[in-house]
Design a protein around this motif. Structure first.
Motif, PDB file in Angstrom:
ATOM      1  N   CYS A 155     106.870   4.298  23.531  1.00 14.59           N
ATOM      2  CA  CYS A 155     106.854   5.131  22.339  1.00 14.59           C
ATOM      3  C   CYS A 155     105.396   5.368  21.975  1.00 14.59           C
ATOM      4  O   CYS A 155     104.702   4.436  21.588  1.00 14.59           O
ATOM      5  CB  CYS A 155     107.571   4.369  21.236  1.00 14.59           C
ATOM      6  N   VAL A 156     104.928   6.603  22.136  1.00 16.13           N
ATOM      7  CA  VAL A 156     103.502   6.863  21.953  1.00 16.13           C
ATOM      8  C   VAL A 156     103.210   7.307  20.525  1.00 16.13           C
ATOM      9  O   VAL A 156     103.769   8.293  20.048  1.00 16.13           O
ATOM     10  CB  VAL A 156     103.015   7.949  22.940  1.00 16.13           C
ATOM     11  N   ASN A 157     102.332   6.566  19.846  1.00 17.01           N
ATOM     12  CA  ASN A 157     101.879   6.939  18.517  1.00 17.01           C
ATOM     13  C   ASN A 157     100.416   7.344  18.668  1.00 17.01           C
ATOM     14  O   ASN A 157      99.528   6.497  18.729  1.00 17.01           O
ATOM     15  CB  ASN A 157     102.012   5.746  17.567  1.00 17.01           C
ATOM     16  N   PHE A 158     100.192   8.648  18.743  1.00 12.21           N
ATOM     17  CA  PHE A 158      98.855   9.123  19.103  1.00 12.21           C
ATOM     18  C   PHE A 158      97.964   9.207  17.877  1.00 12.21           C
ATOM     19  O   PHE A 158      98.262   9.911  16.919  1.00 12.21           O
ATOM     20  CB  PHE A 158      98.954  10.484  19.796  1.00 12.21           C
ATOM     21  N   MET A 159      96.850   8.523  17.937  1.00 11.41           N
ATOM     22  CA  MET A 159      95.822   8.561  16.892  1.00 11.41           C
ATOM     23  C   MET A 159      96.393   8.291  15.503  1.00 11.41           C
ATOM     24  O   MET A 159      96.077   8.960  14.535  1.00 11.41           O
ATOM     25  CB  MET A 159      95.125   9.932  16.884  1.00 11.41           C
ATOM     26  N   THR A 160      97.276   7.354  15.435  1.00 11.41           N
ATOM     27  CA  THR A 160      97.861   7.014  14.137  1.00 11.41           C
ATOM     28  C   THR A 160      98.271   5.549  14.168  1.00 11.41           C
ATOM     29  O   THR A 160      98.615   5.009  15.209  1.00 11.41           O
ATOM     30  CB  THR A 160      99.086   7.897  13.847  1.00 11.41           C
ATOM     31  N   SER A 161      98.221   4.927  13.032  1.00  8.72           N
ATOM     32  CA  SER A 161      98.660   3.525  12.989  1.00  8.72           C
ATOM     33  C   SER A 161     100.071   3.459  12.412  1.00  8.72           C
ATOM     34  O   SER A 161     100.576   2.410  12.078  1.00  8.72           O
ATOM     35  CB  SER A 161      97.684   2.712  12.140  1.00  8.72           C
TER      36      SER A 161
ATOM     37  N   PHE B 153      97.046   4.608  20.305  1.00  4.82           N
ATOM     38  CA  PHE B 153      95.674   4.945  20.669  1.00  4.82           C
ATOM     39  C   PHE B 153      94.756   4.590  19.501  1.00  4.82           C
ATOM     40  O   PHE B 153      95.031   4.942  18.362  1.00  4.82           O
ATOM     41  CB  PHE B 153      95.566   6.449  20.954  1.00  4.82           C
ATOM     42  N   PHE B 154      93.675   3.884  19.804  1.00  5.68           N
ATOM     43  CA  PHE B 154      92.724   3.502  18.772  1.00  5.68           C
ATOM     44  C   PHE B 154      91.317   3.735  19.278  1.00  5.68           C
ATOM     45  O   PHE B 154      91.026   3.474  20.449  1.00  5.68           O
ATOM     46  CB  PHE B 154      92.852   2.002  18.458  1.00  5.68           C
ATOM     47  N   ASP B 155      90.461   4.206  18.404  1.00  7.79           N
ATOM     48  CA  ASP B 155      89.047   4.185  18.739  1.00  7.79           C
ATOM     49  C   ASP B 155      88.492   2.892  18.157  1.00  7.79           C
ATOM     50  O   ASP B 155      88.363   2.757  16.936  1.00  7.79           O
ATOM     51  CB  ASP B 155      88.353   5.413  18.149  1.00  7.79           C
ATOM     52  N   PHE B 156      88.216   1.923  19.021  1.00  6.49           N
ATOM     53  CA  PHE B 156      87.805   0.599  18.544  1.00  6.49           C
ATOM     54  C   PHE B 156      86.540   0.669  17.697  1.00  6.49           C
ATOM     55  O   PHE B 156      86.282  -0.217  16.886  1.00  6.49           O
ATOM     56  CB  PHE B 156      87.598  -0.359  19.719  1.00  6.49           C
ATOM     57  N   LYS B 157      85.751   1.717  17.913  1.00  5.56           N
ATOM     58  CA  LYS B 157      84.521   1.828  17.119  1.00  5.56           C
ATOM     59  C   LYS B 157      84.837   2.217  15.672  1.00  5.56           C
ATOM     60  O   LYS B 157      84.108   1.869  14.754  1.00  5.56           O
ATOM     61  CB  LYS B 157      83.607   2.902  17.751  1.00  5.56           C
ATOM     62  N   LEU B 158      85.957   2.932  15.496  1.00  4.99           N
ATOM     63  CA  LEU B 158      86.273   3.460  14.162  1.00  4.99           C
ATOM     64  C   LEU B 158      87.251   2.574  13.387  1.00  4.99           C
ATOM     65  O   LEU B 158      87.170   2.449  12.182  1.00  4.99           O
ATOM     66  CB  LEU B 158      86.868   4.875  14.292  1.00  4.99           C
ATOM     67  N   VAL B 159      88.174   1.982  14.112  1.00  5.13           N
ATOM     68  CA  VAL B 159      89.233   1.231  13.427  1.00  5.13           C
ATOM     69  C   VAL B 159      88.781  -0.222  13.228  1.00  5.13           C
ATOM     70  O   VAL B 159      88.390  -0.876  14.184  1.00  5.13           O
ATOM     71  CB  VAL B 159      90.536   1.266  14.250  1.00  5.13           C
ATOM     72  N   PRO B 160      88.823  -0.712  12.012  1.00  3.95           N
ATOM     73  CA  PRO B 160      88.370  -2.092  11.782  1.00  3.95           C
ATOM     74  C   PRO B 160      89.309  -3.101  12.457  1.00  3.95           C
ATOM     75  O   PRO B 160      90.497  -2.833  12.659  1.00  3.95           O
ATOM     76  CB  PRO B 160      88.413  -2.232  10.262  1.00  3.95           C
ATOM     77  N   LEU B 161      88.742  -4.228  12.783  1.00  6.69           N
ATOM     78  CA  LEU B 161      89.511  -5.249  13.498  1.00  6.69           C
ATOM     79  C   LEU B 161      90.705  -5.730  12.699  1.00  6.69           C
ATOM     80  O   LEU B 161      91.747  -6.055  13.271  1.00  6.69           O
ATOM     81  CB  LEU B 161      88.601  -6.443  13.805  1.00  6.69           C
TER      82      LEU B 161
END
Lengths: 348, 348
Positions: B237-243, B273-281
């Motif tokens: 189940c792909v959740n693209f650019m969203t949490s 999909f996450f941009d690790f640089k943008l999304v906080p840990l």
């Protein structure tokens, strides 16, 4: 031939001579016997008293069965492994109907390995007809027909079955995986008696057949260590209440130096106890990065490294649940030996 | 009997009557035939024209083979599936030596299923001796001996083999796992053409045999959705650019409502999909917690949920490597269906 040569190189086999195959099974065997008879200078083997004929498609033959057929061949001239028939054998008539069925108890399936006095089987092959070499399937039959040698029949183990269909490849894979997953070696600094460790070991023993414990045993390259490195394909390295990977790094470098992972992939699970309330999240991320980097490196040597975080709770029941879950994860990683999980940091 | 009843309940089988087994195979079959002949009021079945006799230890019989033996039985009175012999069949002498070997090409292994005109096989069982009932193994033989009915022999598929040894259980497990792991359904909101998605799909197609894509198809319970829920045991189940987990939650509730997971475990991989640089840990940690909670809940219904984070990089080559790794992880989770990885958040 090149494929065989590369297998011999890859698995570092010694004492082996390759002989060209023939167009049929019997011609191949005859070529092998001829090579042995000729005592060629570049052939590492010479004419033996007894030869064993075996199929590569029966990869799980036990030493015990090999010994039995050799001893029987010395006494009787020929010997072969047999198994009970699984299905009734029937004879069809020309129109595709049942003609008659055999009484199952009176017959056996003839399997491999078979062993012969060299002189008996070589003489049989030298005398047999082109028809035999083209269409025959049974070496025991040739020994009987041309040398009047009645083979001694030896009961074989169920593992002698022949890899014939695609499903047999699954089976072979499962058998190998089970064999190398039966034994887990737990490496750790701390004493076994420590509360959570002893419970983790108990949980692992419930999940796996054999769990060996090596306390600080990797500090020196003693006999014990050597023994472990020759026998065991699965390791859990426990780093108790520390974010240091000293133990795991030490184990990885010892495994890299040994030849263990030539034959099968070696799984190493680096286990870390953390109190999630005390350890900041960024540290978990660091761990992840460490595991991924090292995993990539050792994967080249067929070593599959994963990390496992065990949440250390003061609540005893909660801790026990977590340890049980940790044992289930370790067992799953060991049983499956999948490249997909290399470098992952799992959480119990 | 209670074990059989619980299986029937668990898998919701209908149109089935249980009959007590006898002490031997033939007595059990006779009991079954008697139940059919007597047309009992509480028996859901009545006397048929043709009966099929099958072994539960041959779980992979195909409908096609069943059809073939039934048609042949209608024409000939009796029919049975056969397979080529894998090993040569030999006859030992009293002293355990080879007496003679059979010409393999002239014989066949008699397998199941077998089919008979009811009147033929019932008459045979009614006439046969106690010795037959105790020691006989072959129904075709009884039809020949007592009703002079020559069974038509039908070529069976390799999958008809008998689960006899422990290794056969491995095989059965592997075959089932392969069958239900061949098809992955990728569920997503976004369009397939989107760059990283199309590459992920390509990578998945390299790893798996069949990859079906359902774009936003879970919004309504249409025919397509129904079809997917009846056929497919693996979902990404792909959740693209969203949490947001909207899609995954929707799928899970649909799966919970369907009966799909009664038969086999259903694997659902929630891909993010996450941009690790943008999304906080800390957000990753939240995800982890969400996955663990839901996984625990749906596991009760035999649905195995895992999470997969794909690091979204602007560097195209890096992104492609990550997507390939993601596909390998999804394939590993699907192939292995292990309880050990339920609730884990893996990172590609």
């Amino acid at each position: 031939m090149e494929a065989m040569r590369s297998i011999i190189r890859k698995y570092q086999h010694k004492h082996i001579s390759l002989v060209e195959a023939g167009v049929t099974r019997h011609r191949s065997i005859f070529n092998g016997l001829n090579a042995l008879a000729q005592d060629q200078p570049d052939c590492k083997l010479c004419k033996p008293e007894v030869v064993i004929i075996h199929d590569a498609v029966r990869p799980f033959v036990e030493e015990d069965v090999l010994l039995k057929v050799v001893i029987a061949a010395k006494a009787h001239g020929a010997a072969g492994a047999i198994r009970p028939l699984v299905s009734t054998v029937i004879s069809p008539s020309a129109d595709g109907c049942l003609d008659h069925s055999l009484e199952r108890a009176r017959y056996r399936a003839s399997e491999m390995p078979q062993a012969f006095l060299f002189d008996v089987i070589y003489k049989a092959y030298q005398q047999c007809s082109d028809y035999d070499l083209e269409f025959g399937t049974e070496c025991l039959h040739l020994a009987l027909k041309y040398c009047d040698t009645k083979a001694k029949l030896v009961e074989g183990s169920p593992d002698l079955w022949k890899v014939t269909y695609k499903r047999d490849l699954y089976t072979a894979e499962s058998i190998i995986k089970e064999r190398i997953s039966q034994e887990l070696c737990v490496v750790m600094d701390t004493k076994e008696e420590k509360e959570p460790i002893s419970y983790l070991l108990e949980a692992l023993r419930n999940e796996l057949n054999h769990v060996k414990v090596a306390c600080g045993a990797l500090g020196y390259a003693g006999r014990d260590t050597q023994h472990i490195l020759e026998q065991c394909y699965s390791f859990a390295c426990v780093n108790f209440m520390t974010s240091d990977f000293h133990k795991t790094k030490k184990l990885l470098s010892m495994l890299e130096e040994s030849d263990l992972s030539i034959l099968y992939p070696v799984v190493v699970v680096s286990v870390h106890f953390f109190d999630f309330k005390l350890v900041p999240l960024s540290q978990r991320m660091e761990n992840l990065m460490w595991i991924r980097e090292f995993a990539k490196e050792v994967k080249k040597r067929n070593i599959l490294l994963c990390g496992l975080l065990i949440s250390y709770s003061q609540d005893e029941q909660k801790l026990q649940e977590t340890l049980t879950q940790g044992a289930i994860i370790i067992a799953a990683l060991i049983r499956e030996r999948s490249l997909g999980f290399v470098g992952q940091l799992l959480v119990a």
